[in-house]
Design an enzyme around this catalytic site. Structure first.
Site, PDB file in Angstrom:
ATOM      1  CG  ASP A  11      -1.358  -0.548   1.864  1.00  8.70           C
ATOM      2  OD1 ASP A  11      -2.434  -0.598   1.608  1.00  8.70           O
ATOM      3  OD2 ASP A  11      -0.846  -0.512   2.838  1.00  8.70           O
ATOM      4  CG  LEU A 192       3.047  -5.112   2.073  1.00  4.79           C
ATOM      5  CD1 LEU A 192       2.652  -6.530   1.691  1.00  4.79           C
ATOM      6  CD2 LEU A 192       2.949  -4.191   0.871  1.00  4.79           C
ATOM      7  CG  ASP A 193      -1.786   0.078   4.620  1.00  6.39           C
ATOM      8  OD1 ASP A 193      -0.807   0.628   5.129  1.00  6.39           O
ATOM      9  OD2 ASP A 193      -2.644   0.681   3.958  1.00  6.39           O
ATOM     10  CE  LYS A 194      -4.986  -6.164  11.823  1.00  7.47           C
ATOM     11  NZ  LYS A 194      -5.675  -5.748  13.077  1.00  7.47           N
TER      12      LYS A 194
END
Length: 623
Positions: A11, A192-194
């Site tokens: 992201d 990376l985002d969760k």
């Protein structure tokens, strides 16, 4: 070296504040927010940090600032590379003023201050057992397929249960006493985002960490994401990118009032550039699959940029709250199939930090992503029944409606009757066009009078059709949308071909998008009936005079042309009982076509992913 992992079923977004982990001299690529990420990456030395104060001497004249502090801290095991990071992070002062250039030359007698981080190792996360999909590992690095829902690294709000905790379990060499890395993010060079799934690169040594961080900062690491967004993005229709691609060059920064969010900022934002190309859009235009390349690495860059141009990620309530609310409110299974933002780190290419070898990795989206794609591609099978006047179209529609697993049905004749009723749109528009004499005493269209008028003045037929056909088409579109989650829906449309609702399948030359928009059916079924039966018993049962039936036929395509344009044919020559049997056989044929379509969809999705994996990275026009 290529590593293609094909798991179709299985992201940066945040995206990379990867620049924040880099070791470099170029200050214009970094700011204090980035370097807040760097500080946690310092290696374990046992050094407890603190504010250090020194005074330069004449012997230090001409010495670089980073060299000075590296010499001062050599006994503590702190490297010059780490000192450079600290200086670039704004932790150094010269004569009470911030000094962010590691190469700044001393003149002698300056008062020097350095706020050194604590490197004692107290913040090292604990190793935790947990599943970890390792796509590649060697002495220097590993490539991991991160699942959605797993936070990348510990933070104050989540000290454990992260990817880093699992990495420490699976890679003991990441321990500070082995790797020389400590803090809360050992080995992490980008994030990376969760709720973003996919490829993440991990350094297993301090040397690899420094080199990979530098590669990220210099944009030598290439990443492609797959994003499922609401709607169909508008491309660069008149430019070199074409209608199926776009370039977003909008600065990003902290939202002025919601500090946990990022936003496009015309003033004070940081340079952010994103390229995308459209791979696929579902038939109803609800969602599109994009391949997205990042040319900068800003927090939530993909999510913010795509939301700003009107196409937020499916499943992202933070940056697309209105679209997400509408998605959840829709009927059918789609509402439950986007439990997270539909963003996946799909492709990763970089040079190996030790050998210089070109490394290439591909990881296809996980099960939840693919399930949603299949559901969008496999929506309702839209079937239209048509044929000549008096052939038994309505009887076939009733037979289908009476079947054990009856599909939703739509009748154009019933729709027109509602339009012609008192207060109906058709009645109002026809009265405006033809005069109120076309209405009866109750305000409904006098259908016998209208027919007599059309027989007397055939040139009026086109005027009437231009009023009525768009109304019926609108009602049909609403019917398809209402039943988009059903496996099958059937509509009886006597003038389907004559109205021009064909799309490119039946020979109309137009653009692919226009053809998709025009096509109002997936399968067209023609009812074939012997002429003597249509002209005799069936005509008489409807109370039609021979000249009226002849007029109806003159307004339609010839029977041979009409039936040739159909996908399937149902014969109506042996009475109602046999027609009901034909309806059962038709339902079986339609089920076979749906199964064939599902197989074709699967093959097409695989081909799309293969093409996206092999396509060259998108250029950065703003570079």
């Amino acid at each position: 070296m290529r590593h293609d992992t094909d798991t179709h079923d299985t992201d940066a977004t945040d995206d990379t504040d990867a620049t924040g982990y880099a070791d470099m001299d170029s200050l214009d690529l970094l700011d204090a927010d980035d370097f807040a990420e760097i500080l946690a990456e310092s290696a374990a030395t046992g050094f407890s940090g603190g504010t250090l104060e020194r005074k330069a001497t004449p012997d230090d004249t001409g010495t670089r600032l980073d060299q000075f502090w590296a010499y001062e801290l050599v006994a503590e095991g702190v490297s010059r590379e780490r000192v450079k990071e600290w200086i670039q992070a704004g932790l150094a002062q010269v004569d009470g003023k911030p000094a962010k250039k590691p190469g700044q030359r001393l003149e002698g007698y300056e008062r020097l201050t350095l706020d050194a981080p604590d490197l004692s190792g107290a913040g090292v996360p604990k190793a935790e057992a947990g599943e970890l999909r390792i796509l590649h590992r060697d002495a220097a690095l590993a490539v991991i397929d991160k699942p959605a829902g797993l936070t990348t690294h510990p933070a104050a709000t989540q000290p454990d249960g992260t990817l880093v905790n699992r990495l420490l379990h699976h890679f003991p060499e990441l321990a500070p006493e082995v790797s020389g890395m400590e803090g809360e993010r050992p080995g992490i060079v980008h994030r990376l985002d969760k709720d973003t799934s996919g490829l993440i690169l991990v350094a297993l040594t301090e040397a690899a960490r420094l080199e990979l961080s530098r590669a990220f900062a210099e944009r030598r690491v290439h990443k492609t994401y797959l994003a499922l967004v609401h709607g169909r993005p508008k491309g660069d229709d008149t430019g070199r990118l074409g209608e199926d691609a776009g370039y977003i060059d909008l600065p990003l920064g902290r939202h002025p009032s919601l500090r946990t969010k990022m936003a496009v900022l015309q003033k004070g934002g940081r340079d952010a550039r994103t390229s995308w190309r459209r791979l696929w859009t579902d038939r109803l235009g609800r969602a599109s699959l994009l391949a997205v390349d990042l040319h900068t690495g800003r927090t939530h860059q993909i999510r913010v940029h795509l939301a700003h141009v009107g196409n937020p990620l499916v499943g992202d309530p933070v940056y697309g709250p209105s679209a997400h609310a509408r998605w959840l409110a829709q009927k059918g299974p789609l509402a439950t199939l986007a439990p997270r933002q539909m963003l996946h780190a799909f492709r990763l290419a970089f040079e190996h930090p030790d050998t210089g070898e070109e490394m290439f990795f591909r990881q296809d989206p996980p099960q939840d992503f693919m399930t949603l794609l299949r559901a969008l591609a496999g929506d309702c099978q839209r079937v239209v029944i048509t044929g000549m006047p008096g052939c038994g179209k309505s009887a076939l529609l009733r037979a289908l409606a009476d079947a054990p697993e009856a599909p939703p049905t739509f009748s154009a004749d019933a729709c027109v009757a509602a339009l012609y009723a008192p207060g109906g749109d058709g009645a109002a528009l026809l009265a405006r066009s033809l005069g109120r004499g076309i209405l009866d005493a109750e305000g409904a269209v006098d259908r016998k009078g209208l027919l007599a008028l059309l027989l007397k003045n055939p040139s009026l037929r086109r005027e009437v059709e231009d009023i009525v056909h768009p109304l019926v088409r609108h009602a049909l579109s609403a019917f398809w949308a209402e039943h988009s989650a059903a496996p099958l829906a059937v509509a009886e449309i006597p003038l389907f071909f004559e109205a021009g609702w064909l799309g490119e399948k039946h020979g109309i030359k137009t653009s692919p998008k226009a053809a998709q928009d025009r096509r109002m059916a997936d399968v067209v079924v023609g009812v074939r009936c012997p002429e003597d039966l249509r002209q005799g018993p069936l005509r008489e049962s409807r109370g039609l005079a021979p000249e009226v039936l002849a007029a109806f036929e003159s307004w339609q395509w010839p029977e041979d042309r009409k039936l040739t344009a159909c996908d399937l044919i149902v014969d109506n020559a042996a009475g109602l009982a046999e027609l009901k049997a034909e309806a059962g056989r038709l339902l079986a044929q339609l089920a076979d076509l749906r199964a064939e379509r599902a197989r074709a969809t699967e093959a097409r999705l695989r081909a799309l992913l293969d093409a996206a994996a092999n396509a060259p990275a998108l250029d950065d026009p703003g570079a």
